[in-house]
Scaffold this motif. Structure first.
Motif, PDB file in Angstrom:
ATOM      1  N   PRO A  32      17.349  -0.132 -37.950  1.00 59.05           N
ATOM      2  CA  PRO A  32      17.932  -1.342 -38.533  1.00 59.05           C
ATOM      3  C   PRO A  32      18.371  -1.076 -39.968  1.00 59.05           C
ATOM      4  CG  PRO A  32      15.771  -1.794 -37.576  1.00 59.05           C
ATOM      5  CD  PRO A  32      15.973  -0.320 -37.537  1.00 59.05           C
ATOM      6  N   ASN A  33      19.370  -1.826 -40.430  1.00 57.74           N
ATOM      7  CA  ASN A  33      19.910  -1.614 -41.767  1.00 57.74           C
ATOM      8  C   ASN A  33      19.343  -2.562 -42.809  1.00 57.74           C
ATOM      9  OD1 ASN A  33      21.572   0.453 -40.896  1.00 57.74           O
ATOM     10  ND2 ASN A  33      23.202  -0.957 -40.337  1.00 57.74           N
ATOM     11  N   SER A  34      18.712  -3.649 -42.405  1.00 60.98           N
ATOM     12  CA  SER A  34      18.246  -4.643 -43.366  1.00 60.98           C
ATOM     13  C   SER A  34      16.731  -4.803 -43.275  1.00 60.98           C
ATOM     14  CB  SER A  34      18.906  -5.992 -43.090  1.00 60.98           C
ATOM     15  OG  SER A  34      18.447  -6.513 -41.855  1.00 60.98           O
ATOM     16  N   ALA A  35      16.178  -5.458 -44.271  1.00 61.68           N
ATOM     17  CA  ALA A  35      14.739  -5.722 -44.273  1.00 61.68           C
ATOM     18  C   ALA A  35      14.357  -6.625 -43.098  1.00 61.68           C
ATOM     19  CB  ALA A  35      14.331  -6.362 -45.591  1.00 61.68           C
ATOM     20  N   TRP A  36      15.210  -7.601 -42.792  1.00 61.79           N
ATOM     21  CA  TRP A  36      14.948  -8.480 -41.650  1.00 61.79           C
ATOM     22  C   TRP A  36      14.934  -7.681 -40.352  1.00 61.79           C
ATOM     23  CZ3 TRP A  36      13.266 -13.323 -41.373  1.00 61.79           C
ATOM     24  CH2 TRP A  36      13.329 -14.101 -42.513  1.00 61.79           C
ATOM     25  N   GLY A  37      15.846  -6.725 -40.240  1.00 59.09           N
ATOM     26  CA  GLY A  37      15.901  -5.885 -39.039  1.00 59.09           C
ATOM     27  C   GLY A  37      14.645  -5.062 -38.868  1.00 59.09           C
ATOM     28  N   PHE A  38      14.183  -4.447 -39.973  1.00 59.07           N
ATOM     29  CA  PHE A  38      12.947  -3.669 -39.895  1.00 59.07           C
ATOM     30  C   PHE A  38      11.765  -4.555 -39.549  1.00 59.07           C
ATOM     31  CE2 PHE A  38      14.958  -0.163 -42.280  1.00 59.07           C
ATOM     32  CZ  PHE A  38      14.470   0.899 -41.536  1.00 59.07           C
ATOM     33  N   GLY A  39      11.673  -5.718 -40.203  1.00 64.41           N
ATOM     34  CA  GLY A  39      10.551  -6.620 -39.948  1.00 64.41           C
ATOM     35  C   GLY A  39      10.528  -7.126 -38.523  1.00 64.41           C
ATOM     36  N   LEU A  40      11.696  -7.517 -38.023  1.00 62.00           N
ATOM     37  CA  LEU A  40      11.776  -8.016 -36.658  1.00 62.00           C
ATOM     38  C   LEU A  40      11.414  -6.925 -35.655  1.00 62.00           C
ATOM     39  CD1 LEU A  40      12.493 -10.427 -34.864  1.00 62.00           C
ATOM     40  CD2 LEU A  40      14.830  -9.582 -34.822  1.00 62.00           C
ATOM     41  N   ARG A  41      11.948  -5.723 -35.870  1.00 61.73           N
ATOM     42  CA  ARG A  41      11.654  -4.633 -34.937  1.00 61.73           C
ATOM     43  C   ARG A  41      10.179  -4.251 -35.000  1.00 61.73           C
ATOM     44  NH1 ARG A  41      14.511   1.212 -34.166  1.00 61.73           N
ATOM     45  NH2 ARG A  41      13.053   1.925 -32.593  1.00 61.73           N
ATOM     46  N   ALA A  42       9.584  -4.214 -36.199  1.00 62.40           N
ATOM     47  CA  ALA A  42       8.164  -3.887 -36.327  1.00 62.40           C
ATOM     48  C   ALA A  42       7.313  -4.935 -35.602  1.00 62.40           C
ATOM     49  CB  ALA A  42       7.772  -3.790 -37.798  1.00 62.40           C
ATOM     50  N   GLY A  43       7.665  -6.205 -35.764  1.00 58.52           N
ATOM     51  CA  GLY A  43       6.921  -7.258 -35.072  1.00 58.52           C
ATOM     52  C   GLY A  43       7.032  -7.158 -33.567  1.00 58.52           C
TER      53      GLY A  43
END
Length: 99
Positions: A32-43
């Motif tokens: 993912p390119n954004s912080a939201w993308g990383f957070g969503l994928r980690a969750g």
């Protein structure tokens, strides 16, 4: 002269592909390119690993009549798998050693 430029472009592209320097195209499953993308994928990684672990433990406990022991074991295994997935998400090159 045009042939030399085309040859150089092909060799540069091949070298960049070998080194993994080119960014993946959209929709190819890159990071993912954004912080939201990383957070969503980690969750999603953690929750999906927990759901699989809890589901397997629950089904095995019902089948074998060992409630709650396998449920607890697979809950811990699912949590560990989720944490390992998140670790791999943030360190993508740690397991991919090329020789």
């Amino acid at each position: 002269m045009v042939d030399n430029r085309d040859s150089l472009k092909r060799r540069l592209k091949a070298a960049r592909d070998r080194q993994g320097l080119d960014k993946p195209e959209a929709g190819q499953g890159g990071l993912p390119n954004s912080a939201w993308g990383f957070g969503l994928r980690a969750g999603v990684e953690v929750v999906s690993a927990l759901v699989v672990g809890v589901g397997l433990g629950f089904m095995l406990d019902r089948w074998l009549g060992t409630w709650p022991w396998l449920f607890l074991v697979f809950f811990v295994l699912g949590a560990a798998a989720g944490v390992l997935n998140v670790y791999r998400l943030f360190n993508p090159r740690s397991g991919a050693r090329k020789g």
